[in-house]
Each structure stands twice: as structure tokens, then as C-alpha cells.
Design a protein around this motif. Structure first.
Motif, PDB file in Angstrom:
ATOM      1  N   LEU A  40       0.878  -1.236   0.029  1.00  0.00           N
ATOM      2  CA  LEU A  40      -0.063   0.152  -0.360  1.00  0.00           C
ATOM      3  C   LEU A  40       1.365   1.627  -0.327  1.00  0.00           C
ATOM      4  CD1 LEU A  40      -2.171  -1.002   2.441  1.00  0.00           C
ATOM      5  CD2 LEU A  40      -2.993  -1.049   0.409  1.00  0.00           C
ATOM      6  N   THR A  41       1.922   1.371   0.711  1.00  0.00           N
ATOM      7  CA  THR A  41       2.735   2.643   0.864  1.00  0.00           C
ATOM      8  C   THR A  41       3.557   2.674  -0.930  1.00  0.00           C
ATOM      9  OG1 THR A  41       3.228   2.012   3.041  1.00  0.00           O
ATOM     10  CG2 THR A  41       4.249   3.463   1.545  1.00  0.00           C
ATOM     11  N   THR A  72      -3.834  12.111   1.119  1.00  0.00           N
ATOM     12  CA  THR A  72      -3.086  11.686   2.112  1.00  0.00           C
ATOM     13  C   THR A  72      -3.668  11.797   3.317  1.00  0.00           C
ATOM     14  OG1 THR A  72      -1.178  11.929   1.043  1.00  0.00           O
ATOM     15  CG2 THR A  72      -0.815  11.549   3.899  1.00  0.00           C
ATOM     16  N   LEU A  73      -4.274  12.939   3.558  1.00  0.00           N
ATOM     17  CA  LEU A  73      -4.847  13.113   4.782  1.00  0.00           C
ATOM     18  C   LEU A  73      -6.677  12.684   4.906  1.00  0.00           C
ATOM     19  CD1 LEU A  73      -4.864  17.442   4.742  1.00  0.00           C
ATOM     20  CD2 LEU A  73      -4.039  15.997   6.344  1.00  0.00           C
ATOM     21  N   ALA A  74      -7.242  12.365   4.206  1.00  0.00           N
ATOM     22  CA  ALA A  74      -7.815  11.010   3.470  1.00  0.00           C
ATOM     23  C   ALA A  74      -7.637   9.858   4.557  1.00  0.00           C
ATOM     24  CB  ALA A  74      -8.625  10.777   2.995  1.00  0.00           C
ATOM     25  N   GLY A  75      -6.358   9.692   4.821  1.00  0.00           N
ATOM     26  CA  GLY A  75      -6.039   8.434   4.994  1.00  0.00           C
ATOM     27  C   GLY A  75      -5.507   8.574   6.767  1.00  0.00           C
ATOM     28  N   ALA A 123      -3.735   0.413  13.126  1.00  0.00           N
ATOM     29  CA  ALA A 123      -3.550   1.316  12.940  1.00  0.00           C
ATOM     30  C   ALA A 123      -2.859   2.151  11.175  1.00  0.00           C
ATOM     31  CB  ALA A 123      -3.508   2.642  13.875  1.00  0.00           C
ATOM     32  N   THR A 124      -1.473   1.936  10.964  1.00  0.00           N
ATOM     33  CA  THR A 124      -0.984   1.961   9.935  1.00  0.00           C
ATOM     34  C   THR A 124      -1.650   1.134   9.122  1.00  0.00           C
ATOM     35  OG1 THR A 124       1.047   2.457  11.446  1.00  0.00           O
ATOM     36  CG2 THR A 124       1.086   1.800   9.069  1.00  0.00           C
ATOM     37  N   VAL A 125      -1.825   0.365   9.206  1.00  0.00           N
ATOM     38  CA  VAL A 125      -2.527  -0.481   7.869  1.00  0.00           C
ATOM     39  C   VAL A 125      -3.907  -0.064   7.042  1.00  0.00           C
ATOM     40  CG1 VAL A 125      -3.500  -3.002   7.310  1.00  0.00           C
ATOM     41  CG2 VAL A 125      -1.440  -3.094   7.998  1.00  0.00           C
ATOM     42  N   LEU A 126      -4.666   0.219   8.141  1.00  0.00           N
ATOM     43  CA  LEU A 126      -5.521   0.967   8.496  1.00  0.00           C
ATOM     44  C   LEU A 126      -5.247   2.641   7.359  1.00  0.00           C
ATOM     45  CD1 LEU A 126      -8.719   1.553   8.657  1.00  0.00           C
ATOM     46  CD2 LEU A 126      -8.379   3.312  10.393  1.00  0.00           C
ATOM     47  N   GLY A 127      -4.678   3.380   7.345  1.00  0.00           N
ATOM     48  CA  GLY A 127      -4.680   4.536   6.978  1.00  0.00           C
ATOM     49  C   GLY A 127      -3.469   4.670   5.532  1.00  0.00           C
ATOM     50  N   ALA A 161      -4.148   5.021  -0.409  1.00  0.00           N
ATOM     51  CA  ALA A 161      -3.548   3.836  -1.628  1.00  0.00           C
ATOM     52  C   ALA A 161      -5.106   3.881  -2.365  1.00  0.00           C
ATOM     53  CB  ALA A 161      -2.708   2.021  -1.790  1.00  0.00           C
ATOM     54  N   ALA A 162      -5.501   3.639  -2.305  1.00  0.00           N
ATOM     55  CA  ALA A 162      -7.410   3.342  -2.780  1.00  0.00           C
ATOM     56  C   ALA A 162      -7.787   4.773  -3.354  1.00  0.00           C
ATOM     57  CB  ALA A 162      -8.138   3.199  -1.619  1.00  0.00           C
ATOM     58  N   CYS A 163      -7.057   5.711  -2.778  1.00  0.00           N
ATOM     59  CA  CYS A 163      -7.752   7.018  -4.020  1.00  0.00           C
ATOM     60  C   CYS A 163      -6.822   6.912  -4.735  1.00  0.00           C
ATOM     61  CB  CYS A 163      -7.353   8.174  -2.212  1.00  0.00           C
ATOM     62  SG  CYS A 163      -8.307   8.774  -0.815  1.00  0.00           S
ATOM     63  N   PHE A 164      -5.017   6.943  -4.520  1.00  0.00           N
ATOM     64  CA  PHE A 164      -4.238   6.934  -5.962  1.00  0.00           C
ATOM     65  C   PHE A 164      -4.709   6.502  -7.009  1.00  0.00           C
ATOM     66  CE2 PHE A 164      -1.819   9.254  -3.089  1.00  0.00           C
ATOM     67  CZ  PHE A 164      -1.290  10.093  -3.868  1.00  0.00           C
ATOM     68  N   LEU A 165      -5.101   5.425  -6.586  1.00  0.00           N
ATOM     69  CA  LEU A 165      -5.490   4.088  -7.388  1.00  0.00           C
ATOM     70  C   LEU A 165      -6.786   4.053  -8.123  1.00  0.00           C
ATOM     71  CD1 LEU A 165      -5.526   0.221  -6.013  1.00  0.00           C
ATOM     72  CD2 LEU A 165      -3.650   1.165  -7.421  1.00  0.00           C
ATOM     73  N   ARG A 166      -8.098   5.065  -7.301  1.00  0.00           N
ATOM     74  CA  ARG A 166      -9.445   5.874  -8.168  1.00  0.00           C
ATOM     75  C   ARG A 166      -8.799   6.700  -9.011  1.00  0.00           C
ATOM     76  NH1 ARG A 166     -12.429   9.943  -6.875  1.00  0.00           N
ATOM     77  NH2 ARG A 166     -14.766   9.569  -7.296  1.00  0.00           N
ATOM     78  N   GLU A 167      -8.232   7.612  -8.616  1.00  0.00           N
ATOM     79  CA  GLU A 167      -7.278   8.527  -9.228  1.00  0.00           C
ATOM     80  C   GLU A 167      -6.503   8.620 -10.795  1.00  0.00           C
ATOM     81  OE1 GLU A 167      -7.035  12.867 -10.625  1.00  0.00           O
ATOM     82  OE2 GLU A 167      -7.989  12.174  -9.325  1.00  0.00           O
ATOM     83  N   LEU A 168      -5.381   7.396 -10.280  1.00  0.00           N
ATOM     84  CA  LEU A 168      -4.805   6.900 -11.506  1.00  0.00           C
ATOM     85  C   LEU A 168      -6.238   6.273 -12.731  1.00  0.00           C
ATOM     86  CD1 LEU A 168      -1.824   6.194 -12.919  1.00  0.00           C
ATOM     87  CD2 LEU A 168      -2.433   4.156 -11.834  1.00  0.00           C
TER      88      LEU A 168
END
Length: 429
Positions: free
Chosen positions: A140-141, A164-167, A190-194, A199-206
Motif C-alpha cells: 500500500l505504501t 494523504t489526509l483522507a487516510g 492503525a498504520t495499515v488502515l491509514g 492507496a485506494a485514493c491514488f488508484l482511483r485517481e489513476l
């Protein structure tokens, strides 16, 4: 056109959102450190060892950000936005493939790695548990790194900040709750959740931006890896330095290791804040070279801004020397261990204002081979001798950070020389 490229408005329009992205994760980690610190020195030491390993694993592939930015910016400067976005598609394939392999390796070898990094069985056990859970965040990172890379290349640093803020905001809210119920494992969860949200946001934008073929392109990936090869070696030099430092500090005891964790997270925060202007340099210099414009003035302007900002940061940390460490721990032994190396870190911040600005200039120009050689030489001649002398002569945490200061000084001299030579200003990668 050159005046427009180097205007303060344009530079800070890119740098300020990038600052938010760069500062968000260190701030999150500082919160994580402060919360876990309330569990005691043992848990804090375990987090220090584990977080260092996690950082090594993920930042080893920084070319997914920096290399992708350099290549995407060249296409964007030539007016070919779709080619710039396509670089992000291929970088994301690399991120998913390599990330999956690293995740499995971490599950298998977490125990042995944790024992190597610490001098206590209890600290090693907690660190290994944290690493196994946090391994889910590795791919994800890397997806996030690839996303930041191509979006910086097309000069969009605002949306990555929002992603980034969304996560990280949900992750930050989850940290104290998860740690309360699950101890140090809650920190990893908590790190995995964020990171999953980001990662989901970046994939959606791509998916929204890309209009071409989604299949892996061996030719493009190959060109990315040629540039990435030198950046990987450069990153490896960084990680050898940080791993050796943490391993040596771990032999000094729990309190120095906990103090090292606090200082490392603060240093990471400071350097990434300074790196925000370097991100602007990468983006604008790549575009300028792609368009055939001069890039020297961009570097000169950003160097001036960065040096002034670094002095201001150094003053803040000098004035707050007795207060800032207490945010993270009330343990008297840990606070005592921080006292002397703190002033080494303050001096490093001033040099970092020059170093990180010019490092960004050279990265934006794709001058990865020089940066690789310089970083590796600085580790061999500066950092490692300082670290191992600190261990052999029992200089403690101060000696380790003196080695890091030598590493920073050598790199600063090198990038100043390279920038003045103008050998980095090539039109093609």
C-alpha cells in the motif's frame, strides 16, 4: 517563460501542498511514538526498532516517487500529459509486484530481523509482532509512492495532500483506540488502515486520468528501472547507515534506543519539511529541461528559500531543547540520553537546508548516478566510521549522531560542487 517557471508563487504553489504530504506521515509517526511511549520504555524501544525496519523496506524503493517524477515531468514539459500519466501506471505495477514480495518476506523473517535489531528478547518479541501486522501496509505504501511520483510530474501536489489526509486522519484517530485495546499491535493495525485508504485514493485517481493501455509495459518499466537502479543503491546506502546506527544504539541499552527513536522521528520530520521545496525543484526542473528551458535559476531560487527556512527551524529546536522531548516521554533516563545529541541534530538542520534543496534539483534532472556515488561515499567515509567508533569507544548516542552529521556534511559539499558544475542539466534521461 523562464520567469514564470521560477516565480515564487509557482514554487510555493507546488511546495506547500507537498509539505503537507511530506509532513503528514512523520507527524502521524510522532503521534504513534507518543501514544506507544505511554506503554513504557520497552514498547517504545520495540517500536523504534520495528519502525526503522519498516522504513528501510519501503523507502528502499524511493525511485517509485523520485524517478517517476523526473520521467513524468519531462513528458509534461513537452506537452504530453498522457505519457506522463502512463509512467504512473507502470510505476504502480512495480509497486504492487515488489510490495507483495516484500510483504511475504517480512512475515517469514520478522523474528530474526527483530532479534538482530535489539539486545532484549522482550523488545525483539514485540518488534516482530508489530512487523508482521504492519507488513500488510508495505504494498500500500509503495502504491502511494508511485502515485505521488506521477502526480508531482504533472504538477498536481494538491490532490496527493487530500488523499494523504483522507487516510492518515482516520489512522491517527485509530491509534490511541487500537493501542488501548491491543497494545503495540494496535499501532501497526492503525498504520495499515491509514495506508489502505491512501492507496485506494491514488488508484482511483489513476483510473480517472489514464486513457491508454493498462497492461504492464516492459519497455517503460525497463527505463524506469534503469533510473531506479541508481536511486535504489542510493537508498540502500541510507538504509545501511540507519540500520547500523539503530543496531549499535540498541547495544547501549533500552533508554538510548528509546531516545534514538524520538530523535529519528524528529529528524525525519525536519528533513521532509525541508524536502517540500526540493519536491518543487524536482517538478519544475524536470519540466524545464523537457521544454528546453534553463533550469539553473529554479535551483538558485529554491536554495535561497530552503536555507532561510532551515535556519528558522534550527532556532525553534534550539529554543525548545528542554521542552520538545518531553512531549514523547517522561522517562528521566530517556530524556537524559537525548540531551547531548540534540545539539548535533540542530546543527544538521542548518546544513540540511542546502543539502535537500540541491538534492531535489539533481533528482529532478535525473542525475541519479552522481547522487548514488556521493551518498555511498558519504556513508563509507562519514557515517559508518562514526557509528562504529561510537560503539568501540563507548561514545553512546552522541557519537552515533556525530557520524550522521559527518554524513550530512560530506553530501552537502558534494551537491554544492555538482550544482555549480552544471553537468546535471541534461536534456534527455
Amino acid at each position: 517563460m523562464t520567469e514564470e517557471i521560477v516565480s515564487a508563487r509557482r514554487i510555493f504553489g507546488l511546495a506547500l501542498p507537498a509539505l503537507g504530504v511530506l509532513a503528514a506521515m512523520p507527524l502521524y509517526l510522532l503521534l504513534d511514538t507518543a501514544v506507544v511511549g505511554r506503554l513504557g520504555a520497552t514498547a517504545l524501544a520495540a517500536l523504534g526498532a520495528a519502525a526503522t525496519v519498516q522504513s528501510v523496506v519501503t523507502t528502499q524503493l524511493t525511485f517509485l516517487s523520485y524517478g517517476t517524477t523526473a520521467r513524468s515531468a519531462r513528458f509534461y514539459g513537452r506537452g504530453d500529459r498522457q505519457a506522463a500519466v502512463a509512467e504512473g501506471v507502470q510505476a504502480t505495477w512495480v509497486a504492487l509486484g515488489v510490495g507483495a514480495i516484500l510483504m511475504v518476506l517480512m512475515w517469514v523473517f520478522a523474528g530474526g530481523i527483530a532479534r538482530f535489531m535489539t539486545g532484549s528478547e522482550e523488545v525483539a518479541r514485540l518488534a516482530a509482532e508489530w512487523l508482521r501486522v504492519a507488513a500488510l501496509a508495505i504494498p500500500l505504501t509503495l502504491v502511494e509512492m508511485a502515485g505521488n511520483g506521477w502526480m508531482r510530474g504533472v504538477q498536481d501536489t494538491r490532490k496527493p495532500l487530500l488523499f494523504t489526509l483522507a487516510g492518515l486522519i482516520p489512522g491517527a484517530i485509530a491509534v490511541p483506540i487500537f493501542v488501548y485495546f491491543w497494545g503495540i499491535l494496535g499501532s501497526a493495525a492503525a498504520t495499515v488502515l491509514g495506508m489502505g485508504i491512501i492507496a485506494a485514493c491514488f488508484l482511483r485517481e489513476l483510473h480517472r486520468e489514464h486513457e491508454g493501455d493498462w497492461r504492464p509495459d516492459r519497455g517503460v518499466i525497463g527505463k524506469q528501472l534503469v533510473l531506479g537502479r541508481d536511486l535504489i543503491v542510493r537508498s540502500l546506502a541510507f538504509q545501511v547507515a540507519m540500520l547500523s546506527a539503530t543496531a549499535v544504539v540498541g547495544r547501549f541499552g533500552t533508554a538510548p534506543l528509546a531516545a534514538h527513536q524520538i530523535m529519528t522521528q524528529l529528524w525525519n520530520f525536519l528533513t521532509l519539511v525541508l524536502d517540500s521545496l526540493a519536491i518543487a525543484a524536482q517538478t519544475l526542473i524536470g519540466a524545464a529541461l523537457g521544454a528546453g528551458h534553463s533550469a539553473k535559476r529554479v535551483g538558485q531560487r529554491i536554495l535561497g528559500y530552503s536555507a532561510g527556512f532551515a535556519v528558522a527551524l534550527a532556532v525553534v529546536f534550539a529554543v525548545g531543547a528542554s521542552l520538545i522531548p518531553r512531549i514523547f516521554t517522561q522517562d528521566s533516563a530517556v530524556l537524559d540520553a537525548v540531551t547531548r545529541p540534540w545539539w548535533v541534530m540542530v546543527a544538521m538542520v542548518i546544513a540540511g537546508g542546502v543539502l535537500f534543496a540541491l538534492d531535489g534539483v539533481l533528482l529532478g534532472a535525473g542525475d541519479a548516478a552522481f547522487l548514488r556515488t556521493l551518498t555511498f561515499a558519504s556513508v563509507i567515509l562519514g557515517y559508518l566510521p562514526g557509528v562504529f567508533l561510537a560503539y568501540a569507544l563507548d561514545w553512546g548516542l552522541t557519537g552515533v549522531w556525530a557520524g550522521l552529521a559527518a554524513f550530512i556534511a560530506l553530501r552537502t559539499v558534494g551537491v554544492v560542487y555538482r550544482f555549480k558544475s552544471m553537468k546535471w542539466a541534461r536534456k534527455e534521461l
